[in-house]
Design an enzyme around this catalytic site. Structure first.
Site, PDB file in Angstrom:
ATOM      1  N   MET A   1     -71.958  53.949 -29.493  1.00  0.00           N
ATOM      2  CA  MET A   1     -73.163  54.054 -30.322  1.00  0.00           C
ATOM      3  C   MET A   1     -73.351  52.797 -31.169  1.00  0.00           C
ATOM      4  O   MET A   1     -74.436  52.224 -31.215  1.00  0.00           O
ATOM      5  CB  MET A   1     -73.077  55.301 -31.212  1.00  0.00           C
ATOM      6  CG  MET A   1     -74.293  55.530 -32.083  1.00  0.00           C
ATOM      7  SD  MET A   1     -75.814  55.808 -31.136  1.00  0.00           S
ATOM      8  CE  MET A   1     -75.612  57.524 -30.655  1.00  0.00           C
TER       9      MET A   1
ATOM     10  N   THR B   1     -67.187  58.034 -36.627  1.00  0.00           N
ATOM     11  CA  THR B   1     -67.022  59.371 -36.047  1.00  0.00           C
ATOM     12  C   THR B   1     -67.751  60.448 -36.858  1.00  0.00           C
ATOM     13  O   THR B   1     -67.861  60.350 -38.088  1.00  0.00           O
ATOM     14  CB  THR B   1     -65.522  59.703 -35.930  1.00  0.00           C
ATOM     15  OG1 THR B   1     -65.368  60.931 -35.226  1.00  0.00           O
ATOM     16  CG2 THR B   1     -64.873  59.813 -37.297  1.00  0.00           C
TER      17      THR B   1
ATOM     18  N   SER C   1     -75.665  62.862 -36.739  1.00  0.00           N
ATOM     19  CA  SER C   1     -76.601  63.659 -35.942  1.00  0.00           C
ATOM     20  C   SER C   1     -76.797  65.064 -36.503  1.00  0.00           C
ATOM     21  O   SER C   1     -77.756  65.744 -36.135  1.00  0.00           O
ATOM     22  CB  SER C   1     -76.112  63.755 -34.493  1.00  0.00           C
ATOM     23  OG  SER C   1     -74.790  64.267 -34.437  1.00  0.00           O
TER      24      SER C   1
ATOM     25  N   HIS D   1     -80.997  58.424 -37.591  1.00  0.00           N
ATOM     26  CA  HIS D   1     -80.361  59.065 -36.440  1.00  0.00           C
ATOM     27  C   HIS D   1     -80.923  58.519 -35.132  1.00  0.00           C
ATOM     28  O   HIS D   1     -82.050  58.810 -34.755  1.00  0.00           O
ATOM     29  CB  HIS D   1     -80.563  60.583 -36.523  1.00  0.00           C
ATOM     30  CG  HIS D   1     -79.983  61.326 -35.367  1.00  0.00           C
ATOM     31  ND1 HIS D   1     -80.506  62.510 -34.899  1.00  0.00           N
ATOM     32  CD2 HIS D   1     -78.937  61.032 -34.546  1.00  0.00           C
ATOM     33  CE1 HIS D   1     -79.804  62.915 -33.864  1.00  0.00           C
ATOM     34  NE2 HIS D   1     -78.852  62.042 -33.632  1.00  0.00           N
TER      35      HIS D   1
ATOM     36  N   GLU E   1     -84.836  59.415 -35.900  1.00  0.00           N
ATOM     37  CA  GLU E   1     -85.141  60.288 -37.039  1.00  0.00           C
ATOM     38  C   GLU E   1     -84.722  59.567 -38.326  1.00  0.00           C
ATOM     39  O   GLU E   1     -83.580  59.144 -38.455  1.00  0.00           O
ATOM     40  CB  GLU E   1     -84.355  61.598 -36.944  1.00  0.00           C
ATOM     41  CG  GLU E   1     -84.863  62.573 -35.917  1.00  0.00           C
ATOM     42  CD  GLU E   1     -84.046  63.856 -35.917  1.00  0.00           C
ATOM     43  OE1 GLU E   1     -84.637  64.927 -36.036  1.00  0.00           O
ATOM     44  OE2 GLU E   1     -82.806  63.785 -35.790  1.00  0.00           O
TER      45      GLU E   1
ATOM     46  N   ASN F   1     -81.826  68.187 -33.518  1.00  0.00           N
ATOM     47  CA  ASN F   1     -80.624  68.974 -33.229  1.00  0.00           C
ATOM     48  C   ASN F   1     -80.710  70.387 -33.793  1.00  0.00           C
ATOM     49  O   ASN F   1     -80.151  71.317 -33.220  1.00  0.00           O
ATOM     50  CB  ASN F   1     -79.378  68.256 -33.743  1.00  0.00           C
ATOM     51  CG  ASN F   1     -78.941  67.156 -32.797  1.00  0.00           C
ATOM     52  OD1 ASN F   1     -79.205  67.220 -31.597  1.00  0.00           O
ATOM     53  ND2 ASN F   1     -78.289  66.138 -33.324  1.00  0.00           N
TER      54      ASN F   1
END
Length: 717
Positions: free
Chosen positions: A326, A403, A431, A452, A464, A502
């Site tokens: 990422m 993480t 997230s 996000h 987002e 999500n």
């Protein structure tokens, strides 16, 4: 001045040549709205009445030529039904025909974008001269329709059926070289030579050196192919087009081909009638309503982002914390769009992984000839890997991508804040974890915001931007501007567990788990939802996302929304996780993954998956009715979307729908969850909720929908 209207002016240049100039007043672009079409008719009449005009040069007073028809007027026209649409189109055809039929040569000077109705205007001219800076095309298929102002008829006669089908079905704008090669334009010149070149062509036509009448006649006659050649051309076209566009999901391409075939043997006027009739059939489909709505929603999202831009401070230097897949993707995206970015991690192996990710993405760009090796080198040079905070005093925004663990994030964020300027924005790529919660670890929570990204970063268009309780407007504005600079579409949402996308996705996974518990075969669920239009079914999707990621996210969501996201049973996803099946991460999940001939992971059926699930299936194993699967999956998804509107997590239905399409691949031809409810019928949808309410809170209709049903309201129009 021969004609001075609100959209068009006509004035004499010299040697009997007049300039027919599109310049819609009060608008930044030219478009064919009602006012322009009325003025077009009046301008044609003025030209007809002036015997001094021997030829026309058609120009634009804007930086674009004409961007197309005014899509905001479509809804009203299309709502009248098939016959009314044809009745609306045929007078427009008569106006375009009357311009084409003027007994003088007409040359268009295409200075910028000429799309849809704009390029259809170019096609009614006898010659087309294109600037090197321009693009042309007929992209209407993207809206669930096809060219309706004569474009399909004229283009098929100008460049042939095969090329015309490719232009319209693929819907991509064409650059000058491609347009010239296919014969859609007659010349390509430098921008500063455009008017001169177009005028010269008119002079040649007036003098008789060019047979402009013969050129026009090609568009008035039937396609120059015999019946056998036509049949072969259309059979080939149908095979190619329908292999890519399922008519059940996207009916417009087939309707286009049908109308082209019906009109190929006819002269212009009859062929145009066939085009109008086919266009009307496409226009009344729910898919056209959804795709046009999608286009309009995209405009809403862009305008809303513009409002959020006020107060942003410039981002000349960014940083990303965490150099995993990422973090490397974020660094690549920023650097590839011109923003220098520092990539920090705690060890050289991690930095090597992040740089490898960026290098791999750039190499693919070079291999596809979308980037030159020198550009790749320049882009990589914008990414500066580091193990320290030494350079962070020059950073305008830091994106945390470590993480997904709140304690780890809190430590990293607090440490970062000590090494940046007081006005540096810190953004978390979390997230699911609440931005308000993470902000408690910071001394300056007003500078903290959620940003996000979706994985893979380089492919997913949505970002987002999450506002915490203390997030300042400056932090929001700066993050929105950076997202746009990175080539992404930002949607600002308020804080809650899972934010918008999500939060809505996890009830969908919950509905899948409940179906499997009740005896459904996960492969049937996947097949049904794929046919419904999702890029992949829920079992395959959770394998791709990562089952461990899904389980962690589900725990956060269960804590935030226990009434509908905390099941009282162990589901199939949890069972897979406990069996250490993580999906594509370790090649076993609901499916087994093996490399295919192209080196890509391909899913295969794994009987072990059924053995793992079996103890947690309490219902009788059976084949479910397909519609029941769709209803149960979509109710959970759409209801949570509406609850996000109720809770003011997202401001508008347009933003909610766009987020679901860009963030999780909601079927575009269905327009998004709010549009889906509208097209189902709000009252009918509420009745469906009542039918399945016994399954749990996730299936109960939100009060907003009950109120809308009672008042006969819809989300759109």
């Amino acid at each position: 001045m021969i004609h001075a209207g609100n959209a068009i002016t006509v004035q004499m240049l010299s040697d009997g040549i007049a300039e027919f100039r599109f310049d819609l007043q009060g608008e930044s672009v030219n478009k064919f709205n009602r006012a322009t079409i009325e003025d077009f008719q009046a301008a044609i009449a003025a030209v007809k009445a002036n015997n001094d005009i021997k030829g026309l040069v058609v120009t634009s007073g804007k930086s674009t030529f004409i961007v197309g028809a005014d899509i905001t007027e479509f809804g009203e026209n299309f709502a009248q039904g098939e016959k009314a649409i044809v009745d609306w189109l045929m007078p427009v055809h008569e106006i375009f025909n009357s311009f084409e039929d003027l007994e003088i040569p007409k040359v268009v000077a295409i200075n910028g974008m000429a799309l849809g109705g704009g390029f259809e205007m170019c096609l009614v001219c006898d010659y087309r001269v294109m600037s090197e800076a321009a693009q042309v095309g007929l992209p209407e298929i993207k809206l669930g329709i096809y060219p309706g102002f004569g474009g399909s008829v004229r283009l098929s006669r100008v460049i042939g059926i095969d090329n015309a089908v490719e232009w319209m079905a693929m819907a991509a704008p064409k650059k000058p070289a491609a347009a010239l090669k296919d014969g859609a334009v007659d010349a390509v010149v430098a921008a500063d030579k455009l008017l001169e070149a177009a005028t010269d062509l008119v002079k040649q036509a007036i003098s008789g050196r060019l047979n402009w009448k013969a050129k026009r006649q090609e568009k008035l006659d039937a396609v120059k192919l015999n019946p056998l050649e036509q049949m072969m051309a259309f059979n080939t076209a149908k095979g190619a087009v329908l292999a890519k566009a399922n008519p059940a999901q996207y009916p417009a391409p087939k309707l286009l081909l049908d109308s082209l075939q019906a009109g190929a043997s006819l002269a212009r006027d009859e062929a145009l009638k066939a085009e109008a009739e086919g266009f009307a059939k496409a226009a009344i489909t729910p898919q056209a309503g959804a795709l046009i709505g999608l286009f309009l929603n995209d405009q809403v999202v862009k305008k809303t982002a513009k409002k959020h831009e006020k107060g942003a401070h410039p981002v000349n230097q960014a940083a990303v914390l965490g150099a995993g897949i990422m973090g490397g993707g974020i660094a690549y995206q920023a650097a590839s769009k011109g923003t220098p970015i520092i990539m920090k991690d705690i060890g050289n192996p991690q930095l090597a992984l992040g740089m490898s990710e960026a290098n791999s993405l750039l190499t693919k760009q070079v291999e596809r000839k979308k980037m030159k090796p020198a550009q790749m080198g320049e882009t990589l040079a914008r990414i500066r890997p580091t193990l320290s905070y030494d350079e962070f005093k020059e950073v305008d925004i830091v994106i945390e991508a470590v993480t997904e663990n709140p304690k780890v994030k809190e430590i990293v964020l607090a440490d970062t804040e000590k090494h940046v300027r007081e006005n540096t924005i810190i953004a978390s790529n979390t997230s699911t974890i609440s931005i308000t919660r993470l902000a408690k670890a910071l001394q300056r929570p007003e500078n903290f915001v959620g940003m996000h990204f979706f994985n893979p970063v380089h492919m997913m268009p949505l970002v987002e931007v999450i506002r915490g309780e203390k997030t300042s407007e400056e932090a929001i504005a700066t993050t929105v501007v950076l997202a746009q600079k990175m080539g992404k579409t930002p949607i600002v949402v308020n804080d809650c567990p899972g934010f918008l996308v999500n939060r809505v996705l996890f009830p969908y996974f919950g509905a899948f788990d409940l179906l499997v518990k009740d005896g459904a075969d996960f492969q049937q669920v996947d097949n049904v939802m794929s046919k419904f239009g999702w890029p992949m079914g829920p079992a395959y999707l959770i394998d791709v996302v990562g089952i461990d990621t899904g389980v962690h996210g589900a725990e956060v969501m269960a804590e935030g929304f226990p009434d509908r996201m905390k099941p009282d049973y162990k589901g199939s996803i949890q069972a897979m996780y406990e069996a250490k099946r993580l999906g594509q991460k370790n090649d076993v999940g609901f499916y087994k993954y093996e490399l295919d001939k192209k080196g890509k992971k391909a899913k295969t059926v794994d009987p072990t998956a059924y053995e793992i699930i079996a103890p947690f299936v309490t219902g009788e194993k059976r084949e479910f009715d397909n519609q029941e699967i769709i209803d149960r999956m979509m109710l959970a998804f759409c209801n949570e979307t509406v609850r996000c509107l109720e809770d003011n997590i997202v401001a508008t239905a347009a933003e909610a729908d766009m987020a679901m399409i860009m963030g999780v691949g909601f079927p575009p031809f269905r327009g998004g969850p709010c549009r889906y409810i509208d097209q189902t019928g709000v009252a009918e949808y509420v009745a469906l909720c009542d039918k399945y309410a016994h399954l749990g809170k996730a299936y109960e209709a939100p009060q907003m929908l009950r109120d809308m049903a009672a008042n006969n309201k819809k989300f759109y129009g």
